[in-house]
Design a protein around this motif. Sequence first.
Motif, PDB file in Angstrom:
ATOM      1  N   ILE A   1    -101.579   1.421   2.866  1.00  0.00           N
ATOM      2  CA  ILE A   1    -102.761   2.496   2.469  1.00  0.00           C
ATOM      3  C   ILE A   1    -103.946   1.802   1.674  1.00  0.00           C
ATOM      4  N   ASP A   2    -105.042   1.892   2.128  1.00  0.00           N
ATOM      5  CA  ASP A   2    -106.361   1.402   1.417  1.00  0.00           C
ATOM      6  C   ASP A   2    -106.635   2.405   0.170  1.00  0.00           C
ATOM      7  N   LYS A   3    -106.556   1.830  -0.992  1.00  0.00           N
ATOM      8  CA  LYS A   3    -107.009   2.622  -2.017  1.00  0.00           C
ATOM      9  C   LYS A   3    -106.422   3.910  -2.356  1.00  0.00           C
ATOM     10  N   ALA A   4    -105.002   3.808  -2.394  1.00  0.00           N
ATOM     11  CA  ALA A   4    -104.341   5.190  -2.661  1.00  0.00           C
ATOM     12  C   ALA A   4    -104.488   5.757  -3.956  1.00  0.00           C
ATOM     13  N   ASP A   5    -104.843   6.981  -4.113  1.00  0.00           N
ATOM     14  CA  ASP A   5    -104.942   7.743  -5.446  1.00  0.00           C
ATOM     15  C   ASP A   5    -103.641   8.355  -5.925  1.00  0.00           C
ATOM     16  N   ASP A   6    -103.405   7.862  -7.004  1.00  0.00           N
ATOM     17  CA  ASP A   6    -102.017   8.317  -7.589  1.00  0.00           C
ATOM     18  C   ASP A   6    -101.933  10.063  -7.772  1.00  0.00           C
ATOM     19  N   LYS A   7    -102.713  10.503  -7.799  1.00  0.00           N
ATOM     20  CA  LYS A   7    -102.581  12.115  -7.601  1.00  0.00           C
ATOM     21  C   LYS A   7    -102.175  12.359  -6.126  1.00  0.00           C
ATOM     22  N   ILE A   8    -102.760  11.947  -5.147  1.00  0.00           N
ATOM     23  CA  ILE A   8    -102.631  12.222  -3.907  1.00  0.00           C
ATOM     24  C   ILE A   8    -101.264  11.651  -3.468  1.00  0.00           C
ATOM     25  N   LEU A   9    -100.895  10.419  -4.007  1.00  0.00           N
ATOM     26  CA  LEU A   9     -99.648   9.942  -3.592  1.00  0.00           C
ATOM     27  C   LEU A   9     -98.514  11.090  -4.189  1.00  0.00           C
ATOM     28  N   VAL A  10     -98.593  11.524  -5.304  1.00  0.00           N
ATOM     29  CA  VAL A  10     -97.702  12.152  -6.045  1.00  0.00           C
ATOM     30  C   VAL A  10     -97.547  13.614  -5.088  1.00  0.00           C
ATOM     31  N   ALA A  11     -98.764  14.230  -4.731  1.00  0.00           N
ATOM     32  CA  ALA A  11     -98.535  15.409  -3.807  1.00  0.00           C
ATOM     33  C   ALA A  11     -97.942  15.217  -2.566  1.00  0.00           C
ATOM     34  N   VAL A  12     -98.297  14.132  -1.827  1.00  0.00           N
ATOM     35  CA  VAL A  12     -97.733  13.501  -0.659  1.00  0.00           C
ATOM     36  C   VAL A  12     -96.350  13.496  -0.497  1.00  0.00           C
ATOM     37  N   PHE A  13     -95.843  12.839  -1.675  1.00  0.00           N
ATOM     38  CA  PHE A  13     -94.267  12.631  -1.714  1.00  0.00           C
ATOM     39  C   PHE A  13     -93.743  13.950  -2.201  1.00  0.00           C
ATOM     40  N   THR A  14     -94.100  14.668  -2.972  1.00  0.00           N
ATOM     41  CA  THR A  14     -93.450  15.882  -3.338  1.00  0.00           C
ATOM     42  C   THR A  14     -93.466  16.829  -2.131  1.00  0.00           C
ATOM     43  N   ASN A  15     -94.500  16.845  -1.347  1.00  0.00           N
ATOM     44  CA  ASN A  15     -94.693  17.604  -0.136  1.00  0.00           C
ATOM     45  C   ASN A  15     -93.692  17.026   1.036  1.00  0.00           C
ATOM     46  N   GLY A  16     -93.394  15.897   0.959  1.00  0.00           N
ATOM     47  CA  GLY A  16     -92.389  15.316   2.071  1.00  0.00           C
ATOM     48  C   GLY A  16     -90.959  15.436   1.710  1.00  0.00           C
ATOM     49  N   LEU A  17     -90.554  15.757   0.553  1.00  0.00           N
ATOM     50  CA  LEU A  17     -89.200  16.042  -0.118  1.00  0.00           C
ATOM     51  C   LEU A  17     -88.581  17.364   0.652  1.00  0.00           C
ATOM     52  N   ARG A  18     -87.324  17.134   0.766  1.00  0.00           N
ATOM     53  CA  ARG A  18     -86.570  18.259   1.250  1.00  0.00           C
ATOM     54  C   ARG A  18     -86.309  19.322   0.271  1.00  0.00           C
ATOM     55  N   LYS A  19     -86.079  20.309   0.396  1.00  0.00           N
ATOM     56  CA  LYS A  19     -85.743  21.390  -0.765  1.00  0.00           C
ATOM     57  C   LYS A  19     -84.396  21.199  -1.317  1.00  0.00           C
ATOM     58  N   GLY A  20     -84.497  21.118  -2.611  1.00  0.00           N
ATOM     59  CA  GLY A  20     -83.257  20.984  -3.321  1.00  0.00           C
ATOM     60  C   GLY A  20     -83.460  20.726  -4.838  1.00  0.00           C
ATOM     61  N   LYS A  21     -82.644  20.196  -5.423  1.00  0.00           N
ATOM     62  CA  LYS A  21     -82.439  20.150  -7.096  1.00  0.00           C
ATOM     63  C   LYS A  21     -83.610  19.236  -7.373  1.00  0.00           C
ATOM     64  N   PHE A  22     -83.693  17.879  -6.790  1.00  0.00           N
ATOM     65  CA  PHE A  22     -84.749  16.947  -6.993  1.00  0.00           C
ATOM     66  C   PHE A  22     -86.290  17.496  -7.145  1.00  0.00           C
ATOM     67  N   LEU A  23     -86.407  18.166  -5.858  1.00  0.00           N
ATOM     68  CA  LEU A  23     -87.761  18.890  -5.764  1.00  0.00           C
ATOM     69  C   LEU A  23     -87.975  19.934  -6.798  1.00  0.00           C
ATOM     70  N   PHE A  24     -87.128  20.740  -7.104  1.00  0.00           N
ATOM     71  CA  PHE A  24     -87.195  21.770  -8.020  1.00  0.00           C
ATOM     72  C   PHE A  24     -87.514  20.992  -9.533  1.00  0.00           C
ATOM     73  N   SER A  25     -86.667  19.814  -9.874  1.00  0.00           N
ATOM     74  CA  SER A  25     -87.108  19.281 -11.096  1.00  0.00           C
ATOM     75  C   SER A  25     -88.185  18.673 -10.996  1.00  0.00           C
TER      76      SER A  25
END
Length: 139
Positions: A87-111
């Motif tokens: 990725i070219d110039k990835a913004d940290d806030k966007i990375l957090v949002a995209v990473f979280t969005n891609g997680l399956r539902k479970g304890k880690f996502l809840f945390s």
Amino acid sequence: MYLQEVSDAIMCRAFPTTLKGPARIWFSRLTPNSIGTFKELSAQFVSHFIGGHRYKKSTACLMNIKQREDKSLRSYITRFNKEVLSIDKADDKILVAVFTNGLRKGKFLFSLYKNDPKTMSEVLYKATQYMNAEDALLA
């Protein structure tokens, strides 16, 4: 063109007509009047494309990465981080949002939602803690 002793100006003007795809994009991004001779132009072209240089993707490409039901958190992180490198110039806030969005539902996502990490470093630190705890429970 060299054999016909064509001037630098004509060679520079003819050069972009031979380009396609990434090479054309590279050429269009050159600063106007930044190159004085065809020799400079060809040297920049070769140095840019030597080694099969690939263009960086946008962060939108990360939206397709999802943690599959049969895959571990560790494999999801590995796949996600591999894609982030392209990725070219990835913004940290966007990375957090995209990473979280891609997680399956479970304890880690809840945390993550509960603690609301602001940076990818925090997310990866939390993920490491979570994976270590899971490994300890399995042992």
